[in-house]
Write a protein that holds these residues in place. Sequence first.
Motif, PDB file in Angstrom:
ATOM      1  N   PRO A 133       0.814  -1.222   0.000  1.00  0.00           N
ATOM      2  CA  PRO A 133       0.000   0.000   0.000  1.00  0.00           C
ATOM      3  C   PRO A 133       0.846   1.270   0.000  1.00  0.00           C
ATOM      4  O   PRO A 133       0.479   2.260  -0.636  1.00  0.00           O
ATOM      5  CB  PRO A 133      -0.820  -0.134   1.290  1.00  0.00           C
ATOM      6  CG  PRO A 133      -0.864  -1.590   1.569  1.00  0.00           C
ATOM      7  CD  PRO A 133       0.452  -2.122   1.113  1.00  0.00           C
ATOM      8  N   ASN A 137       0.723   4.308  -2.796  1.00  0.00           N
ATOM      9  CA  ASN A 137       0.539   5.724  -2.452  1.00  0.00           C
ATOM     10  C   ASN A 137       1.694   6.593  -2.915  1.00  0.00           C
ATOM     11  O   ASN A 137       1.498   7.754  -3.272  1.00  0.00           O
ATOM     12  CB  ASN A 137       0.346   5.868  -0.937  1.00  0.00           C
ATOM     13  CG  ASN A 137      -1.051   5.493  -0.498  1.00  0.00           C
ATOM     14  OD1 ASN A 137      -2.036   5.950  -1.055  1.00  0.00           O
ATOM     15  ND2 ASN A 137      -1.153   4.645   0.517  1.00  0.00           N
ATOM     16  N   GLU A 138       2.896   6.036  -2.911  1.00  0.00           N
ATOM     17  CA  GLU A 138       4.074   6.795  -3.331  1.00  0.00           C
ATOM     18  C   GLU A 138       4.243   6.827  -4.843  1.00  0.00           C
ATOM     19  O   GLU A 138       5.058   7.591  -5.361  1.00  0.00           O
ATOM     20  CB  GLU A 138       5.332   6.186  -2.709  1.00  0.00           C
ATOM     21  CG  GLU A 138       5.424   6.358  -1.207  1.00  0.00           C
ATOM     22  CD  GLU A 138       6.563   5.552  -0.604  1.00  0.00           C
ATOM     23  OE1 GLU A 138       7.358   4.971  -1.387  1.00  0.00           O
ATOM     24  OE2 GLU A 138       6.660   5.505   0.631  1.00  0.00           O
ATOM     25  N   GLY A 153      -8.267   3.562   2.290  1.00  0.00           N
ATOM     26  CA  GLY A 153      -7.879   4.699   1.472  1.00  0.00           C
ATOM     27  C   GLY A 153      -7.512   4.379   0.048  1.00  0.00           C
ATOM     28  O   GLY A 153      -7.060   5.261  -0.694  1.00  0.00           O
ATOM     29  N   LEU A 154      -7.672   3.127  -0.384  1.00  0.00           N
ATOM     30  CA  LEU A 154      -7.379   2.735  -1.753  1.00  0.00           C
ATOM     31  C   LEU A 154      -8.623   2.105  -2.388  1.00  0.00           C
ATOM     32  O   LEU A 154      -9.475   1.560  -1.691  1.00  0.00           O
ATOM     33  CB  LEU A 154      -6.234   1.720  -1.798  1.00  0.00           C
ATOM     34  CG  LEU A 154      -4.858   2.194  -1.311  1.00  0.00           C
ATOM     35  CD1 LEU A 154      -3.881   1.022  -1.299  1.00  0.00           C
ATOM     36  CD2 LEU A 154      -4.319   3.325  -2.163  1.00  0.00           C
ATOM     37  N   LYS A 267      -4.612   3.581  -6.355  1.00  0.00           N
ATOM     38  CA  LYS A 267      -4.952   4.846  -5.706  1.00  0.00           C
ATOM     39  C   LYS A 267      -6.013   5.620  -6.462  1.00  0.00           C
ATOM     40  O   LYS A 267      -6.982   6.082  -5.882  1.00  0.00           O
ATOM     41  CB  LYS A 267      -3.688   5.700  -5.547  1.00  0.00           C
ATOM     42  CG  LYS A 267      -3.885   6.949  -4.687  1.00  0.00           C
ATOM     43  CD  LYS A 267      -2.561   7.643  -4.434  1.00  0.00           C
ATOM     44  CE  LYS A 267      -2.749   8.852  -3.516  1.00  0.00           C
ATOM     45  NZ  LYS A 267      -1.450   9.537  -3.256  1.00  0.00           N
ATOM     46  N   ASP A 268      -5.818   5.783  -7.755  1.00  0.00           N
ATOM     47  CA  ASP A 268      -6.711   6.639  -8.545  1.00  0.00           C
ATOM     48  C   ASP A 268      -6.818   6.058  -9.949  1.00  0.00           C
ATOM     49  O   ASP A 268      -5.841   6.060 -10.703  1.00  0.00           O
ATOM     50  CB  ASP A 268      -6.146   8.064  -8.589  1.00  0.00           C
ATOM     51  CG  ASP A 268      -7.054   9.039  -9.341  1.00  0.00           C
ATOM     52  OD1 ASP A 268      -8.082   8.595  -9.887  1.00  0.00           O
ATOM     53  OD2 ASP A 268      -6.724  10.245  -9.380  1.00  0.00           O
TER      54      ASP A 268
END
Length: 291
Positions: A133, A137-138, A153-154, A267-268
């Motif tokens: 994770p 995020n990074e 959050g993902l 993430k997106d």
Amino acid sequence: MGLQRFEALKRTVELGQMTRAAAELGYTQSALSQMLSALEAEVGFRLLDRSRKGCILTPEGEELMPLINQALNAERRVREKAAEINGLQTGTVRIGTIASVSAHWLPPLMKEFEAAHPGVEFVIHQGDYKLIPAWINEGLVDFGFVNPRGVSGLTMHPVREGAMSAVLPPDHPLADLEVVPLRELAKEPFILLEEGGYYEPLEAFREAGCKPHVKYTIHDDYSIMAMVSEGLGVTVLANLIMESCPYDLVTRPTDPPITRQLAVAYKDEARLPIAAKRFISLILARADSLP
């Protein structure tokens, strides 16, 4: 600040050695060193600590690296969008995964995908439930395989749920049982797989009202198998990873049973490269046929 300098810094940090990074990127070591020095001069502070042991980021470099990854990812998305328009002839899929998935799920999926898109490359980063994770995020990976019970959050898409079993030496007394009670397993020296964060067997022990006697904590499944084969303890591992076990070991279901959930996470979706989107679609389409 050129993207070439960003890429030079990224590969130097990932490989830990300027010599290897220069060879991979097609530069001389002197040229790579000059590029990194020019980047440091431009930002106004040191980015790398260089020693005989290798190259690591300074604290300032650690702060800057996520933004550098974002810049490189943005440039890659431009290239891959153009590739999509041209029929997805090129692209890179970067995946964060655990050992059992990289050993048993990814090879046939990659083979099928490459048959349709031979110009696409894969970069596999193997980690654990905590690292993956963070990598997502990074921006180090496009997506990863995670345990949805331990991540927030993902965006996540469930893939499969698989069983986990007690793993024992063949001459262990518990190997004679058809099903191993967790309360009995908890009495034995236990070798814990360090997965980072949420770990299904520990949660199962807790729900069963007992706590394993953890004697060793190891990050690698195959090292644990070797230790169990030497009689150093017992463990619980996913049935999927045991399909390629090179040791003479016995697996038994537990009471209560333990299962592991796996999901694809990112993430997106809007920022996913085209190649990654299509590979995720293939994973989900083939989920029912995966081991």
